[in-house]
Write an enzyme that holds these catalytic residues in place. Structure first.
Site, PDB file in Angstrom:
ATOM      1  N   ASP A   1       0.833  -1.212   0.000  1.00  0.00           N
ATOM      2  CA  ASP A   1       0.000   0.000   0.000  1.00  0.00           C
ATOM      3  C   ASP A   1       0.864   1.257   0.000  1.00  0.00           C
ATOM      4  O   ASP A   1       0.706   2.144   0.831  1.00  0.00           O
ATOM      5  CB  ASP A   1      -0.939  -0.014   1.204  1.00  0.00           C
ATOM      6  CG  ASP A   1      -1.841  -1.237   1.217  1.00  0.00           C
ATOM      7  OD1 ASP A   1      -3.048  -1.071   1.039  1.00  0.00           O
ATOM      8  OD2 ASP A   1      -1.332  -2.367   1.377  1.00  0.00           O
TER       9      ASP A   1
ATOM     10  N   TYR B   1      -2.029   4.223  -6.485  1.00  0.00           N
ATOM     11  CA  TYR B   1      -3.248   4.911  -6.047  1.00  0.00           C
ATOM     12  C   TYR B   1      -3.712   5.945  -7.061  1.00  0.00           C
ATOM     13  O   TYR B   1      -4.273   6.988  -6.711  1.00  0.00           O
ATOM     14  CB  TYR B   1      -3.055   5.547  -4.673  1.00  0.00           C
ATOM     15  CG  TYR B   1      -3.068   4.528  -3.543  1.00  0.00           C
ATOM     16  CD1 TYR B   1      -4.214   4.308  -2.795  1.00  0.00           C
ATOM     17  CD2 TYR B   1      -1.938   3.767  -3.262  1.00  0.00           C
ATOM     18  CE1 TYR B   1      -4.227   3.367  -1.780  1.00  0.00           C
ATOM     19  CE2 TYR B   1      -1.943   2.825  -2.251  1.00  0.00           C
ATOM     20  CZ  TYR B   1      -3.088   2.623  -1.511  1.00  0.00           C
ATOM     21  OH  TYR B   1      -3.108   1.691  -0.512  1.00  0.00           O
TER      22      TYR B   1
ATOM     23  N   HIS C   1      -2.993  -9.709  -1.395  1.00  0.00           N
ATOM     24  CA  HIS C   1      -3.253  -8.361  -0.874  1.00  0.00           C
ATOM     25  C   HIS C   1      -4.066  -8.323   0.420  1.00  0.00           C
ATOM     26  O   HIS C   1      -3.545  -7.861   1.444  1.00  0.00           O
ATOM     27  CB  HIS C   1      -3.905  -7.505  -1.956  1.00  0.00           C
ATOM     28  CG  HIS C   1      -4.066  -6.074  -1.565  1.00  0.00           C
ATOM     29  ND1 HIS C   1      -3.006  -5.277  -1.156  1.00  0.00           N
ATOM     30  CD2 HIS C   1      -5.174  -5.271  -1.490  1.00  0.00           C
ATOM     31  CE1 HIS C   1      -3.439  -4.065  -0.875  1.00  0.00           C
ATOM     32  NE2 HIS C   1      -4.742  -4.038  -1.056  1.00  0.00           N
TER      33      HIS C   1
ATOM     34  N   HIS D   1     -11.525  -3.442   6.862  1.00  0.00           N
ATOM     35  CA  HIS D   1     -11.434  -4.677   6.075  1.00  0.00           C
ATOM     36  C   HIS D   1     -11.551  -5.937   6.929  1.00  0.00           C
ATOM     37  O   HIS D   1     -11.077  -7.009   6.542  1.00  0.00           O
ATOM     38  CB  HIS D   1     -10.141  -4.704   5.258  1.00  0.00           C
ATOM     39  CG  HIS D   1      -9.921  -3.488   4.426  1.00  0.00           C
ATOM     40  ND1 HIS D   1     -10.804  -3.107   3.430  1.00  0.00           N
ATOM     41  CD2 HIS D   1      -8.939  -2.548   4.448  1.00  0.00           C
ATOM     42  CE1 HIS D   1     -10.364  -1.989   2.866  1.00  0.00           C
ATOM     43  NE2 HIS D   1      -9.249  -1.626   3.466  1.00  0.00           N
TER      44      HIS D   1
ATOM     45  N   HIS E   1      -3.239  -4.134   2.386  1.00  0.00           N
ATOM     46  CA  HIS E   1      -4.653  -3.742   2.399  1.00  0.00           C
ATOM     47  C   HIS E   1      -5.056  -2.964   3.652  1.00  0.00           C
ATOM     48  O   HIS E   1      -5.680  -1.902   3.551  1.00  0.00           O
ATOM     49  CB  HIS E   1      -5.537  -4.978   2.241  1.00  0.00           C
ATOM     50  CG  HIS E   1      -6.921  -4.690   1.738  1.00  0.00           C
ATOM     51  ND1 HIS E   1      -7.190  -3.771   0.754  1.00  0.00           N
ATOM     52  CD2 HIS E   1      -8.123  -5.222   2.094  1.00  0.00           C
ATOM     53  CE1 HIS E   1      -8.487  -3.757   0.507  1.00  0.00           C
ATOM     54  NE2 HIS E   1      -9.076  -4.618   1.315  1.00  0.00           N
ATOM     55  N   VAL E   2      -4.745  -3.484   4.835  1.00  0.00           N
ATOM     56  CA  VAL E   2      -5.035  -2.784   6.080  1.00  0.00           C
ATOM     57  C   VAL E   2      -3.864  -1.850   6.367  1.00  0.00           C
ATOM     58  O   VAL E   2      -2.721  -2.295   6.449  1.00  0.00           O
ATOM     59  CB  VAL E   2      -5.229  -3.765   7.250  1.00  0.00           C
ATOM     60  CG1 VAL E   2      -5.482  -3.004   8.550  1.00  0.00           C
ATOM     61  CG2 VAL E   2      -6.382  -4.713   6.951  1.00  0.00           C
TER      62      VAL E   2
END
Length: 544
Positions: free
Chosen positions: A199, A229, A364, A374, A401-402
């Site tokens: 991320d 992003y 992910h 999530h 993801h987190v």
């Protein structure tokens, strides 16, 4: 599946002696676990500078002319003897009247060798251009520069190679770069350091992460999804921390593709010499006209899909010394009847644990996540694939993801298990979205079950627990026993495999001074305990 207590005591005692030769410091190991859950309180000053680098920043500006190469990167093939070199030539276009460049007008050539001068070997590859199209009035379309991918073969293990890329006939060649190949596969052959990050995005926080990561001098970078992003922007370049919150009326979820080019330029100083392996995240979906998705992801990176007998860039595998990496796709079909699952079975069956003792998987969204963000989002994927990975003795799982850090105890099916993998979430690379700071086990933070569904990941599977301390509930009432350590900070991790049974995992926080660690543990394999009499699930690919 378990050994007698006498043999188990002897094995643990023997391995404990072995670690003394590795490190005299009192770093805990998974043999000391399971650990009591630890939560580091959130420091409100650690949000950092979560602002994207502007297009005026010199680190993202185009610094070449004509068809000279830029955004140069190295990625691995399946084994040490082959790598991919990728780069871009020509300028992207964005607007209402774009005209794609012709890939056939510029050659894809890499000259390379073990001496800086002369570069005695040459390889050619292929090139492509991709478009991001929006058939709606007022939305700008995008066409990329020419993207080149060249595979070098016949390389020696653990060897420094120099290279130039481009088209020598124009002439438009890059300067001279270098990379080092991976070690040969074997039980005592490993890269020194593997950086793991997720991320990332391209904020000032990201620049801190990459600066700290570079200082650890990794031999390989593992990026577990969510890259540029670009989909936090509209096609006019207007961005937001939350696209859907700011632009709820847009006819299609737009992206601003130049953010990919900015990311590639910023990262070049690292990934032109250190191989990077990427797996897709949800921010790479990027839907466009004709219901196409993941086009930038599929176009900009080279993947060892064909080399690892995969038919898709969304899942593949590769070896790095005595480690076999499995990269899985959470946003393509992962069910037991799907191509991905059948490929995974084949890949696991073909792993020779005498040559690659370590088995590491990455995708992910995490299966084991105690943050509200999530929470249980990937439950369907876990229910389909966890038994297979457990049965083949996967040692470590990396996820993103987190937007926080979390390390688990060894776990399988939400139950502490000495033969389950250690799950590590490193979705804390530094993007502009909010940091995850709330935990689902805290009062009033447990999400409503239906809100956890992600339509990009398949069906709804996040039901109440059926057994254990949280039986009959959707969330635990305290930090779960499978969660060993969690902290909301930006950072990156380094994996150092020492031998066929011991590996050192270190997580570095961005806010710490050089050399200080946020979390550290030895992850210890116990093959005699866990691989001696495994019972594999019934094969689903025998008749495929």
């Amino acid at each position: 599946m378990f050994l007698t207590m006498t043999f188990r005591w002897f094995f643990v005692f023997s391995v404990s002696i072995a670690v003394a030769a590795i490190d005299d410091d009192l770093i805990p190991s998974t043999l000391d676990g399971p650990f009591e859950p630890v939560t580091v309180p959130y420091d409100v000053s650690l949000r950092g500078n979560a602002v994207d680098l502007p297009d005026t920043d010199p680190r993202v500006r185009r610094c070449v002319e004509g068809f000279e190469p830029e955004q140069i990167s190295v990625s691995l093939s399946f084994n040490y003897d082959s790598v991919w070199i990728s780069w871009i030539t020509g300028e992207f276009q964005i607007g209402n009247n774009i005209k794609p460049l012709n890939p056939n007008t510029v050659a894809s050539v890499v000259r390379y060798g073990r001496s800086r001068v002369p570069l005695t070997d040459e390889a050619s590859g292929y090139s492509l251009v991709y478009n991001q199209l929006y058939p709606f009035e007022g939305l700008q379309n995008y066409t990329s520069g020419i993207i080149h991918h060249v595979r070098l073969t016949g390389l020696k293990p653990s060897t420094l190679y120099y290279y130039r890329c481009g088209d020598p006939s124009i002439p438009a060649m890059s300067g001279i770069y270098h990379f080092r190949t991976m070690p040969v596969s074997g039980p005592r052959s490993y890269p020194n350091r593997i950086a793991v990050v997720g991320d990332l995005g391209l904020t000032y926080n990201t620049t801190d992460t990459i600066h700290n990561l570079k200082s650890n001098k990794p031999d390989l970078v593992l990026l577990v999804g969510d890259v540029s992003y670009a989909n936090l922007y509209r096609t006019n370049g207007t961005g937001s921390d939350c696209y859907d919150c700011s632009f709820p009326e847009t006819p299609i979820h737009e992206t601003y593709q130049p953010r990919w080019d900015y990311w590639g330029r910023f990262m070049q100083s690292l990934i032109s010499r250190t191989p990077i392996m990427v797996i897709e995240g949800n921010h790479e979906i990027e839907e466009q006209a004709g219901k196409q998705s993941f086009v930038a992801y599929r176009s900009r990176f080279a993947f060892p899909s064909e080399e690892s007998k995969s038919s898709s860039p969304f899942y593949y595998s590769f070896n790095s010394g005595g480690i076999h990496f499995i990269m899985l796709g959470a946003y393509v079909d992962y069910s037991k009847s799907a191509k991905q699952y059948k490929w995974l079975e084949r890949d696991l069956t073909n792993v020779d644990r005498t040559m690659t003792p370590w088995l590491v998987a990455a995708w992910h969204p995490p299966w084991y996540n105690t943050y509200t963000a999530h929470y249980k989002e990937a439950e369907c994927m876990r229910m389909e694939m966890e038994e297979l990975l457990y049965s083949y003795g996967v040692d470590i799982v990396f996820n993103g993801h987190v937007h926080a850090y979390e390390r688990s105890n060894r776990v399988y099916n939400y139950t502490l298990d000495p033969c389950g993998p250690v799950h590590i979430t490193v979705g804390d690379g530094g993007n502009r979205e909010k940091m995850a700071i709330e935990h689902a086990d805290e009062a009033a933070n447990c999400p409503e079950p239906s809100s956890t569904h992600d339509e990009d990941m398949g069906g709804f599977c996040a039901t109440n627990f059926t057994s254990g301390p949280a039986a009959g509930k959707f969330c635990w009432d305290q930090q779960p026993d499978y969660s060993a350590f969690r902290e909301s900070s930006f950072g990156h991790g380094i994996l150092e495999v020492k031998n066929e049974t011991w590996a050192l995992w270190t997580w570095y926080r961005n806010q710490d001074s050089s050399g200080k660690v946020g979390d550290q543990v030895y992850i210890v394999r116990q093959p005699e305990l866990c691989l001696g009499s495994i019972k594999l699930p019934k094969s689903s690919f025998a008749d495929s």
